[in-house]
Structure formats: C-alpha cells, structure tokens
Design an enzyme around this catalytic site. Structure first.
Site, PDB file in Angstrom:
ATOM      1  N   TYR A  52       0.820  -1.211   0.000  1.00 15.27           N
ATOM      2  CA  TYR A  52       0.000   0.000   0.000  1.00 15.27           C
ATOM      3  C   TYR A  52       0.855   1.263   0.000  1.00 15.27           C
ATOM      4  CZ  TYR A  52      -3.005   3.785   1.481  1.00 15.27           C
ATOM      5  OH  TYR A  52      -3.651   4.989   1.539  1.00 15.27           O
ATOM      6  N   HIS A  82      -4.165  16.460  -2.899  1.00 16.44           N
ATOM      7  CA  HIS A  82      -4.576  16.519  -1.503  1.00 16.44           C
ATOM      8  C   HIS A  82      -4.414  17.911  -0.892  1.00 16.44           C
ATOM      9  CE1 HIS A  82      -4.865  12.279  -1.976  1.00 16.44           C
ATOM     10  NE2 HIS A  82      -4.877  11.979  -0.696  1.00 16.44           N
ATOM     11  N   ASN A 194       0.850  11.556   5.787  1.00 16.04           N
ATOM     12  CA  ASN A 194       0.139  10.601   6.632  1.00 16.04           C
ATOM     13  C   ASN A 194       0.600  10.772   8.075  1.00 16.04           C
ATOM     14  OD1 ASN A 194      -0.677   7.149   5.764  1.00 16.04           O
ATOM     15  ND2 ASN A 194      -1.952   8.921   6.026  1.00 16.04           N
ATOM     16  N   TYR A 277     -17.905  31.481  45.625  1.00 11.29           N
ATOM     17  CA  TYR A 277     -17.144  30.363  45.067  1.00 11.29           C
ATOM     18  C   TYR A 277     -16.025  30.819  44.126  1.00 11.29           C
ATOM     19  CZ  TYR A 277     -20.750  27.046  46.679  1.00 11.29           C
ATOM     20  OH  TYR A 277     -21.601  26.284  47.417  1.00 11.29           O
ATOM     21  N   ARG A 280     -13.344  31.691  46.713  1.00 14.15           N
ATOM     22  CA  ARG A 280     -13.023  30.633  47.665  1.00 14.15           C
ATOM     23  C   ARG A 280     -12.549  29.349  46.974  1.00 14.15           C
ATOM     24  NH1 ARG A 280     -17.707  27.872  50.847  1.00 14.15           N
ATOM     25  NH2 ARG A 280     -18.742  29.767  50.134  1.00 14.15           N
ATOM     26  N   PHE A 326      -2.032   6.977  12.037  1.00 12.76           N
ATOM     27  CA  PHE A 326      -2.380   8.331  11.602  1.00 12.76           C
ATOM     28  C   PHE A 326      -3.673   8.834  12.232  1.00 12.76           C
ATOM     29  CE2 PHE A 326      -3.717   5.170   8.390  1.00 12.76           C
ATOM     30  CZ  PHE A 326      -5.089   5.186   8.653  1.00 12.76           C
ATOM     31  N   GLU A 411     -12.384   4.947   4.653  1.00 15.23           N
ATOM     32  CA  GLU A 411     -11.957   5.651   5.863  1.00 15.23           C
ATOM     33  C   GLU A 411     -13.218   6.121   6.580  1.00 15.23           C
ATOM     34  OE1 GLU A 411      -9.359   8.507   4.043  1.00 15.23           O
ATOM     35  OE2 GLU A 411      -8.026   6.925   3.297  1.00 15.23           O
TER      36      GLU A 411
END
Length: 506
Positions: A52, A82, A194, A277, A280, A326, A411
C-alpha cells in the site's frame, strides 16, 4: 542546536526551536535507520511487490497497482490533489512546529523516505521558511492530509511560504536561501502527509500558551482577592491536603505565596464568614484545569515522538505493515479536554469581574467608575467578558464526538482532532482577553483600596501593568486598554520574590 532522533524531543526543545529560533539537526544514528528503511522501499519497488502507498493507489484506490515507472508521478499527484486546504493559514509558529514534528517522525526510521527529504524539512526550519498552510480541510484521520500536503508542496518548490515577514512563492524563498526543491519518489509523498502533525503542532502551541495563561490567571486572581478584601483562610494548606489533589494543593500554595504580605486580605469572620465560590474555590477550579494541562502535555509528548504514517517499515523491510497510527483520536480527546479546561478559567474569571464591578456585591464605587452615573467605568467591560465566555461555550463542544466517512467509506471513522486543536486555541485567545479585563478591573480596585497595602508581588504586577493600561480617571475607549493588556499577557512572563526569584512560567 537541537538534535532530533525521533525518540526524545521535549517541550523544552520545542519551545527553543519555536520561540528562540534555535537551529535543528538530525542525529547520525537516526539517519542510519532512515537509510535502512529507504533501502526496503526501493527493494519493494524493484521487485514489484504489492504494498500500500508504495506500489498502489491511496484510500479506496488501494487495490489499484502502480508500476515502478509511475511511482514518482503517483507521489506528485498525491501532494497536488490533496492540497485542498481552505481558510486563514495557521499561525506561522504552528507551521514551523509542523516542519519540526514531521522531520522528527520521519527520523524514527519507519517511513522509508530518503535522508534528503528530512534534510529539506530541517533546511526550512533553519532558514525560517514556513509553509503557508490553510487551517480548514483536515478530518484528523488518514493523517492531517490537506494541511500536510500544503507543507509538502514547499519541498517540491510549489505553494507559498512566510519568509522574512512576507507571504511569497515558495520557489522564490528557496532560491534566495540556496535550497533546491526535490522530486518525491516512492512513498515519500505519503510519508509526508500521513501523520497528525497539524493537530499536534497546533496543540503544542496551544498548550504552551495555556500553561502560561494558567499561571497568569493565578496572579490576576490574587489581585482580585485584594481588591475584594478576600478571605485568605480558604487557601490554608490543611483544606487542600484533606482533599488530596496535588494540583489543587499547588494552586493554594502559590496563592498563599502571592498574597503572603498583603494587608488587603482578611480572615474569616473579620468582614464576612465566607467568600463566593469564584474566590473561595480558586484552588479547586484552577487546580482541575492544571490536572487537564498535565494530561494534555503527556499526550502531546508521546505524539511528538510518534510514528504516525502508513504503512510502517520494520526489521529492515522484512515486515511492512498497514495500520492506523495516523488516526488522531488521542490528540482529539486531549484538545477537546484542553478547550473545556481553559474555558473554565474564563468562566470563573468573568464571575470575579462581576464581583469587582457590581455595587451590590462589594463596597467599591459602582462599576469602578470615577464618577458613577456620569461615567460608566468598567460596566461594559463585564459585558464583553460575558460575551467571550459565551462564545467559548460554543467552541468547547467536543470535535471528537463527530465523524464523517470519507474515501468511499474506506476511511469510515475520523477524529476531527485538527478542528479540536483550532477551537482550543481560539478559546485560549478568548480566555486571555477575559483575564485581561479582570486584570484591568482588579488593578482599579486595589488602587482604590491602597497600593501601599498590597502584597509585594501583586504591587509589582500593578506597577508593570500600569505601563500599558493607565488608571481609569475618565471614561475612554476601553477596547484599546483590553488589547494592550492582552498583548502584554501574551508576551510577558511574571516573576515574584520568595527567597529567590521564581518564574511564573514553566
């Protein structure tokens, strides 16, 4: 010089590279691992094995075989296709961090790139050439594909960079520095994109600012306590040891040290029995934020030294495995947690602002106005703080609970961690502004009480702060004051004296 080996990068070293512009190199041993890993990739290509990303397409195209004559075209097409980032670019310091982290990950020797790829990444760091990387477009699994593709473009002489204060074409900056673009070969494009370096880089910068802000919030809260004549007993060590959280105990200790010689604090029953609060419970609330910061730091320290690409090459190529390192889920959770924790510093700060300006809750002039009625004083500063706090609540919605399938359902679960890191940074930015407003109001309040009665440490803060924001003697455009205080907090590290100078910044 910071020497990278893929294993031992620390926050201290990252800070030096990012903020002190320290130069970076790679260790000889890590380069030997890189070379061995690269030989394995070349063998796979030469023997035409099906692996791959080396001899196949990507994502849903993982079943498409790519011949050795096309491996260079495959990597070039990957980076160009990409590079789909959108929106404003990441801050330049985040881009610098991405270069550093990606080089460190490749130096682990599991990625199969040539040493020249890593050399170019370090060349960019050392020449202060920082890729222009759009913030939007990453799903946070399969790596930060879109952002890191914009980083990879620079290595091949495409895309844009920040260089010497200007945004310019990559090739122009590279030429001026005598850096030659490279041609990506088998697996190198995939190895560059990646990974989780966008969310991790953004997370590291966010963490470093959040850590500093958390210390500053204690200093500012101490000033508010003096302005409201708060009860010091709430910070007694025995209370916090009785519960047992180290971070809570530490916050209470620092508050006592900050206020040790103050004549403006009170004892329980002296003026009132208990404070609200937001006063404190400072150790409990701020301490819980510190617990979160420690968790976030731990995850980032692991991730900055992690191998996060796919496939990974082991045993000199005897084992090449596809996996999912990844996937950004660990950092996605950490960033969502960071966002929530820092949002709470703003929440409690805004409540302290309200106690400083509301005449029904204190004995100070209404809204700290020099002429109540004729002049509004800090009235709308509290509105502005409330607005920021409300905006933080929408930004604090966890990004990690969402997932949208991609690549034709190959994916099918993603982290959205990069969105989480960006939102965390926005919350930190908003929280600094809220704390700036609290600081302005607290400084006004303690001046009304009397500078001479303040603790030495808070008085030093006041003296420094007044160089940027003058006393409120008349209504003015307070937006400028808030920005001035914000800018000071962003760059300043405070010190206080307690036997020795201790830096309020780790």
């Amino acid at each position: 010089m910071v020497t990278l080996n893929g294993q031992t990068l620390t926050f201290s070293e990252v800070r030096r590279v990012l903020f002190d512009q320290e130069r970076v190199s790679s260790s000889d041993e890590s380069i030997r691992k890189v070379v061995a890993s690269r030989k394995a990739v070349e063998k796979i290509v030469e023997e035409e094995k099906v692996v791959y990303g080396i001899t196949t397409g990507f994502g849903k195209f993982s079943d498409v075989y790519i011949g050795k004559e096309d491996v260079e075209a495959l990597q070039l097409n990957l980076i160009r296709s990409h590079a789909c980032g959108m929106g404003e670019p990441f801050p330049e310091i985040v881009s610098r961090a991405m270069l550093l982290l990606r080089a460190n990950a490749l130096l682990k020797g599991f990625s199969g790139v040539r040493p020249v790829v890593i050399e170019r990444l370090l060349d960019l760091v050392n020449a202060k050439i920082h890729p222009v990387i759009p913030q939007q477009g990453s799903l946070g699994a399969s790596g930060d594909l879109a952002p890191l593709s914009h980083l990879a473009l620079v290595l091949i002489g495409e895309g844009e960079v920040f260089y010497k204060g200007e945004r310019t074409a990559s090739i122009d900056a590279l030429t001026k520095e005598g850096i030659f673009p490279i041609t990506l070969t088998a697996k190198e494009g995939l190895a560059l994109i990646n990974g989780t370096q966008a969310m991790t880089a953004m997370g590291i910068v966010a963490y470093l600012e959040a850590e500093k802000l958390a210390y500053q919030s204690e200093m500012i809260a101490a000033l508010t306590i003096e302005g409201l004549r708060g009860i010091i007993d709430a910070f007694d060590e025995d209370i916090h040891i009785a519960r047992g959280y180290k971070e809570q105990i530490d916050v209470a200790k620092r508050m006592r040290e900050l206020l040790v010689d103050s004549q403006l604090t009170t004892k329980q029953g002296e003026i009132r029995v208990q404070d609200a609060y937001s006063i404190r419970c400072i150790p409990q609330v701020h301490g819980a934020t510190w617990q979160t910061l420690m968790y976030v730091k731990e995850k980032l320290e692991i991730e900055m030294n992690a191998a996060t690409d796919n496939p990974l090459i082991f045993n000199d190529g005897e084992k090449v495995l596809s996996g999912g390192n990844f996937h950004g889920q660990p950092i996605a959770f950490a960033m969502d947690f960071l966002a929530i924790a820092i949002a709470e510093l703003a929440n409690i700060s805004e409540r302290r602002i309200e106690r400083l300006v509301n005449p029904q809750l204190n004995d100070l002039p209404p809204f700290l106005s020099p002429q109540p009625g004729l002049q509004s004083g800090a009235m709308i500063m509290q509105y502005a703080a409330a607005s920021l706090v409300s905006e933080n609540k929408t930004l604090a919605h966890p990004a990690s609970v969402d997932s949208i399938p991609s690549s034709a359902n190959q994916e099918d679960h993603v982290s959205m961690g990069t969105i989480g890191s960006r939102h965390a940074y926005e919350i930190i930015t908003n929280t600094r502004r809220v704390l700036s407003i609290e600081a302005i109001c607290a400084m006004q309040a303690v001046e009304i009480r009397g500078r001479e009665k303040m603790a030495q440490t808070t008085r030093e803060f006041l003296q420094q702060g007044r160089e940027f924001v003058p006393s409120i003697t008349q209504d003015r455009v307070f937006s400028k004051d808030i920005q001035a205080m914000n800018d000071w907090l962003k760059k300043e590290t405070f010190h206080f004296e307690k036997k020795q100078t201790r830096k309020i910044h780790s």
